[in-house]
Design a protein around this motif. Structure first.
Motif, PDB file in Angstrom:
ATOM      1  N   ALA A   1      20.940  -1.806 -11.109  1.00 55.23           N
ATOM      2  CA  ALA A   1      22.275  -1.387 -10.689  1.00 55.23           C
ATOM      3  C   ALA A   1      23.217  -2.582 -10.565  1.00 55.23           C
ATOM      4  CB  ALA A   1      22.186  -0.671  -9.337  1.00 55.23           C
ATOM      5  N   PRO A   2      24.525  -2.335 -10.633  1.00 55.58           N
ATOM      6  CA  PRO A   2      25.504  -3.410 -10.419  1.00 55.58           C
ATOM      7  C   PRO A   2      25.342  -3.894  -8.978  1.00 55.58           C
ATOM      8  CG  PRO A   2      26.512  -1.524 -11.489  1.00 55.58           C
ATOM      9  CD  PRO A   2      25.172  -1.077 -11.019  1.00 55.58           C
ATOM     10  N   GLU A   3      25.835  -5.082  -8.688  1.00 53.44           N
ATOM     11  CA  GLU A   3      25.708  -5.613  -7.331  1.00 53.44           C
ATOM     12  C   GLU A   3      26.401  -4.712  -6.306  1.00 53.44           C
ATOM     13  OE1 GLU A   3      23.747  -8.070  -6.153  1.00 53.44           O
ATOM     14  OE2 GLU A   3      23.000  -7.825  -8.198  1.00 53.44           O
ATOM     15  N   THR A   4      27.504  -4.092  -6.740  1.00 56.63           N
ATOM     16  CA  THR A   4      28.204  -3.145  -5.876  1.00 56.63           C
ATOM     17  C   THR A   4      28.689  -2.006  -6.755  1.00 56.63           C
ATOM     18  OG1 THR A   4      29.007  -4.898  -4.400  1.00 56.63           O
ATOM     19  CG2 THR A   4      30.125  -2.783  -4.270  1.00 56.63           C
ATOM     20  N   TYR A   5      28.544  -0.791  -6.302  1.00 56.17           N
ATOM     21  CA  TYR A   5      29.060   0.351  -7.060  1.00 56.17           C
ATOM     22  C   TYR A   5      29.346   1.507  -6.112  1.00 56.17           C
ATOM     23  CZ  TYR A   5      24.214   2.278  -6.938  1.00 56.17           C
ATOM     24  OH  TYR A   5      22.984   2.761  -6.558  1.00 56.17           O
ATOM     25  N   GLN A   6      30.092   2.466  -6.606  1.00 55.86           N
ATOM     26  CA  GLN A   6      30.446   3.632  -5.792  1.00 55.86           C
ATOM     27  C   GLN A   6      30.030   4.917  -6.489  1.00 55.86           C
ATOM     28  OE1 GLN A   6      34.754   2.896  -5.198  1.00 55.86           O
ATOM     29  NE2 GLN A   6      34.262   2.669  -3.022  1.00 55.86           N
ATOM     30  N   VAL A   7      29.724   5.908  -5.679  1.00 61.71           N
ATOM     31  CA  VAL A   7      29.344   7.221  -6.201  1.00 61.71           C
ATOM     32  C   VAL A   7      30.166   8.277  -5.477  1.00 61.71           C
ATOM     33  CG1 VAL A   7      27.508   8.942  -6.395  1.00 61.71           C
ATOM     34  CG2 VAL A   7      26.982   6.514  -6.731  1.00 61.71           C
TER      35      VAL A   7
ATOM     36  N   ARG B   1      31.913  21.538   0.016  1.00 60.52           N
ATOM     37  CA  ARG B   1      32.737  21.355   1.213  1.00 60.52           C
ATOM     38  C   ARG B   1      33.882  20.389   0.968  1.00 60.52           C
ATOM     39  NH1 ARG B   1      32.891  24.408   5.834  1.00 60.52           N
ATOM     40  NH2 ARG B   1      30.605  24.563   5.786  1.00 60.52           N
ATOM     41  N   GLY B   2      33.818  19.657  -0.130  1.00 59.57           N
ATOM     42  CA  GLY B   2      34.847  18.662  -0.406  1.00 59.57           C
ATOM     43  C   GLY B   2      34.211  17.433  -1.044  1.00 59.57           C
ATOM     44  N   GLU B   3      34.924  16.326  -1.067  1.00 59.37           N
ATOM     45  CA  GLU B   3      34.409  15.116  -1.686  1.00 59.37           C
ATOM     46  C   GLU B   3      34.197  13.991  -0.676  1.00 59.37           C
ATOM     47  OE1 GLU B   3      37.201  13.973  -4.698  1.00 59.37           O
ATOM     48  OE2 GLU B   3      36.633  15.625  -6.058  1.00 59.37           O
ATOM     49  N   PHE B   4      33.187  13.174  -0.952  1.00 66.10           N
ATOM     50  CA  PHE B   4      33.007  11.955  -0.173  1.00 66.10           C
ATOM     51  C   PHE B   4      32.459  10.890  -1.110  1.00 66.10           C
ATOM     52  CE2 PHE B   4      28.889  14.156   0.491  1.00 66.10           C
ATOM     53  CZ  PHE B   4      27.954  13.138   0.316  1.00 66.10           C
ATOM     54  N   THR B   5      32.654   9.651  -0.738  1.00 69.33           N
ATOM     55  CA  THR B   5      32.250   8.529  -1.585  1.00 69.33           C
ATOM     56  C   THR B   5      31.282   7.607  -0.856  1.00 69.33           C
ATOM     57  OG1 THR B   5      34.363   8.553  -2.767  1.00 69.33           O
ATOM     58  CG2 THR B   5      33.066   6.529  -2.895  1.00 69.33           C
ATOM     59  N   VAL B   6      30.250   7.194  -1.571  1.00 68.62           N
ATOM     60  CA  VAL B   6      29.254   6.258  -1.034  1.00 68.62           C
ATOM     61  C   VAL B   6      29.416   4.939  -1.776  1.00 68.62           C
ATOM     62  CG1 VAL B   6      26.799   5.696  -0.854  1.00 68.62           C
ATOM     63  CG2 VAL B   6      27.588   8.033  -0.383  1.00 68.62           C
ATOM     64  N   THR B   7      29.573   3.850  -1.034  1.00 68.36           N
ATOM     65  CA  THR B   7      29.658   2.523  -1.629  1.00 68.36           C
ATOM     66  C   THR B   7      28.305   1.852  -1.437  1.00 68.36           C
ATOM     67  OG1 THR B   7      32.029   2.325  -1.168  1.00 68.36           O
ATOM     68  CG2 THR B   7      30.816   0.277  -1.571  1.00 68.36           C
ATOM     69  N   VAL B   8      27.719   1.396  -2.538  1.00 63.23           N
ATOM     70  CA  VAL B   8      26.378   0.804  -2.506  1.00 63.23           C
ATOM     71  C   VAL B   8      26.448  -0.710  -2.684  1.00 63.23           C
ATOM     72  CG1 VAL B   8      24.113   0.755  -3.627  1.00 63.23           C
ATOM     73  CG2 VAL B   8      25.381   2.914  -3.443  1.00 63.23           C
ATOM     74  N   HIS B   9      25.633  -1.421  -1.910  1.00 68.77           N
ATOM     75  CA  HIS B   9      25.529  -2.877  -2.010  1.00 68.77           C
ATOM     76  C   HIS B   9      24.070  -3.197  -2.354  1.00 68.77           C
ATOM     77  CE1 HIS B   9      29.530  -3.624  -0.255  1.00 68.77           C
ATOM     78  NE2 HIS B   9      29.269  -2.544   0.463  1.00 68.77           N
ATOM     79  N   ARG B  10      23.854  -3.622  -3.565  1.00 73.63           N
ATOM     80  CA  ARG B  10      22.479  -3.868  -3.998  1.00 73.63           C
ATOM     81  C   ARG B  10      21.780  -4.919  -3.141  1.00 73.63           C
ATOM     82  NH1 ARG B  10      19.296  -6.620  -7.762  1.00 73.63           N
ATOM     83  NH2 ARG B  10      17.691  -5.258  -8.666  1.00 73.63           N
TER      84      ARG B  10
ATOM     85  N   GLY C   1      23.564   1.804   1.275  1.00 74.34           N
ATOM     86  CA  GLY C   1      24.959   2.129   1.041  1.00 74.34           C
ATOM     87  C   GLY C   1      25.584   2.758   2.268  1.00 74.34           C
ATOM     88  N   LYS C   2      26.861   3.090   2.138  1.00 75.01           N
ATOM     89  CA  LYS C   2      27.582   3.666   3.275  1.00 75.01           C
ATOM     90  C   LYS C   2      28.669   4.620   2.773  1.00 75.01           C
ATOM     91  CE  LYS C   2      30.428   2.342   7.261  1.00 75.01           C
ATOM     92  NZ  LYS C   2      31.112   1.227   7.969  1.00 75.01           N
ATOM     93  N   VAL C   3      28.880   5.690   3.515  1.00 75.94           N
ATOM     94  CA  VAL C   3      29.962   6.623   3.190  1.00 75.94           C
ATOM     95  C   VAL C   3      31.255   5.915   3.577  1.00 75.94           C
ATOM     96  CG1 VAL C   3      31.062   8.828   3.748  1.00 75.94           C
ATOM     97  CG2 VAL C   3      28.559   8.688   3.578  1.00 75.94           C
TER      98      VAL C   3
ATOM     99  N   THR D   1      29.316  11.308  -9.376  1.00 81.60           N
ATOM    100  CA  THR D   1      29.938  10.531 -10.440  1.00 81.60           C
ATOM    101  C   THR D   1      29.988   9.056 -10.089  1.00 81.60           C
ATOM    102  OG1 THR D   1      31.391  12.435 -10.866  1.00 81.60           O
ATOM    103  CG2 THR D   1      31.997  10.330 -11.882  1.00 81.60           C
ATOM    104  N   LEU D   2      29.525   8.209 -11.007  1.00 78.13           N
ATOM    105  CA  LEU D   2      29.630   6.767 -10.814  1.00 78.13           C
ATOM    106  C   LEU D   2      31.074   6.390 -11.073  1.00 78.13           C
ATOM    107  CD1 LEU D   2      26.436   5.645 -12.764  1.00 78.13           C
ATOM    108  CD2 LEU D   2      26.856   5.251 -10.330  1.00 78.13           C
ATOM    109  N   ILE D   3      31.666   5.629 -10.177  1.00 79.03           N
ATOM    110  CA  ILE D   3      33.060   5.229 -10.366  1.00 79.03           C
ATOM    111  C   ILE D   3      33.174   3.710 -10.258  1.00 79.03           C
ATOM    112  CG2 ILE D   3      34.040   7.410  -9.570  1.00 79.03           C
ATOM    113  CD1 ILE D   3      34.417   6.279  -6.855  1.00 79.03           C
ATOM    114  N   GLY D   4      34.248   3.164 -10.806  1.00 80.01           N
ATOM    115  CA  GLY D   4      34.416   1.723 -10.755  1.00 80.01           C
ATOM    116  C   GLY D   4      33.555   1.041 -11.807  1.00 80.01           C
ATOM    117  N   PRO D   5      33.209  -0.222 -11.574  1.00 81.36           N
ATOM    118  CA  PRO D   5      32.420  -1.005 -12.534  1.00 81.36           C
ATOM    119  C   PRO D   5      31.114  -0.325 -12.923  1.00 81.36           C
ATOM    120  CG  PRO D   5      33.266  -2.398 -10.811  1.00 81.36           C
ATOM    121  CD  PRO D   5      33.537  -0.989 -10.392  1.00 81.36           C
ATOM    122  N   ALA D   6      30.529   0.417 -11.988  1.00 81.70           N
ATOM    123  CA  ALA D   6      29.248   1.063 -12.282  1.00 81.70           C
ATOM    124  C   ALA D   6      29.383   2.058 -13.418  1.00 81.70           C
ATOM    125  CB  ALA D   6      28.725   1.761 -11.036  1.00 81.70           C
ATOM    126  N   ALA D   7      30.519   2.729 -13.479  1.00 79.84           N
ATOM    127  CA  ALA D   7      30.713   3.734 -14.510  1.00 79.84           C
ATOM    128  C   ALA D   7      30.666   3.061 -15.882  1.00 79.84           C
ATOM    129  CB  ALA D   7      32.047   4.441 -14.317  1.00 79.84           C
TER     130      ALA D   7
END
Length: 271
Positions: free
Chosen positions: A86-92, A98-107, A206-208, A260-266
């Protein structure tokens, strides 16, 4: 298959026994640990006093989560090759009923966990999966496929443990476990500060970072899983029967429409 991967030493910490067949992870009102098919005799964590759930809206737009689209990515039937770094940092981005939320991952927080999550998202493992265990004042657990064939394929696809570098505080995302080196696909989101789980080896990756309110509103009125003494969804049956079991017996559960992978991860995920 071990039916429950307790998110923490479910018994030792009293709050997170994860359930999923003998092997899957299930967080319970006690420290997380994946209860094994026959709920592993992990020390039952002292269950944190169940917080009085704030009245939650009954998901108006919460029609039984749509059935899985038209099948799944066939690559999911062979976990072994799915080991991209995985990239060093990515978002999903999670799009849910119920709606949308985003998780930011730090490898750097937990490399093995971050890589496993990346590969699962990249191949849409979580699409149509339900949040089968929502314990107010504790955790939200998910990660059992909507498809029995896929669940079966990942039963023994474990990854090695990561050292615990971050704490299980509110909004941090962690893999459930049934003991050393048993993480597979089940995860939990901490709804409160569960830092007591750190000493049991639960390593957040990671964290929401967006949509906390959506996570807080996920349907939670079916109660604990049977393996933990409740009358909620059975992780073992979810694995064996898939989403139809939940739609028929627990139609109000919220589920994941897609991730969905977003940002550099995508970009990294492109062939």
């Amino acid at each position: 298959m071990k039916q429950l991967k307790l998110v923490v030493t479910a018994m030792a910490l009293g709050a997170l026994f994860f359930g999923c067949k003998a092997k899957e992870q299930t967080a319970e009102t006690q420290p997380p640990e994946k209860p094994k098919a026959e709920a592993p005799a992990a020390p039952k964590p002292e269950t944190p006093a169940p917080a009085t759930p704030a009245a939650q809206p009954e998901a108006t737009a919460n029609a039984p989560a749509e059935t899985p689209r038209k099948g799944f990515d066939r690559a999911l039937l062979r976990p072994a090759p799915l080991k991209d770094t995985a990239p060093e940092t990515y978002q999903v981005k999670f799009t849910t009923t119920r709606g949308e939320f985003t998780v930011t991952v730090h490898r750097a927080w937990a490399p093995n966990g971050a890589d496993r999550f990346y590969n699962l998202v990249k191949h849409h493992f979580f699409d149509s999966a339900s949040f089968f265990r929502v314990h107010p004042g504790f955790i939200v657990q998910f990660g059992i496929s909507a498809y029995p064939q896929v669940s079966a394929a990942w039963t023994n696809a474990t990854i090695k443990d990561d050292p615990v570098k971050e704490s299980n505080k509110m909004d941090f995302v962690t893999f459930a476990t049934a003991g050393p080196n048993t993480r597979t696909t089940q995860l939990f989101i901490n709804l409160v500060d569960n830092s007591r789980l750190d000493k049991s080896g639960f390593a957040p990756f990671g964290k929401v970072t967006e949509g906390h309110n959506v996570v807080e509103m996920l349907y939670d009125s079916y109660g604990e899983i049977p393996e933990m003494g409740g009358s909620g969804p059975s992780p073992g049956k979810i694995e064996a029967e898939g989403k139809p079991y939940l739609d028929q017996n627990f139609p109000k559960l919220d589920s994941i429409k897609t991730t969905t992978l977003i940002g550099p991860a995508a970009e990294s995920a492109k062939p």
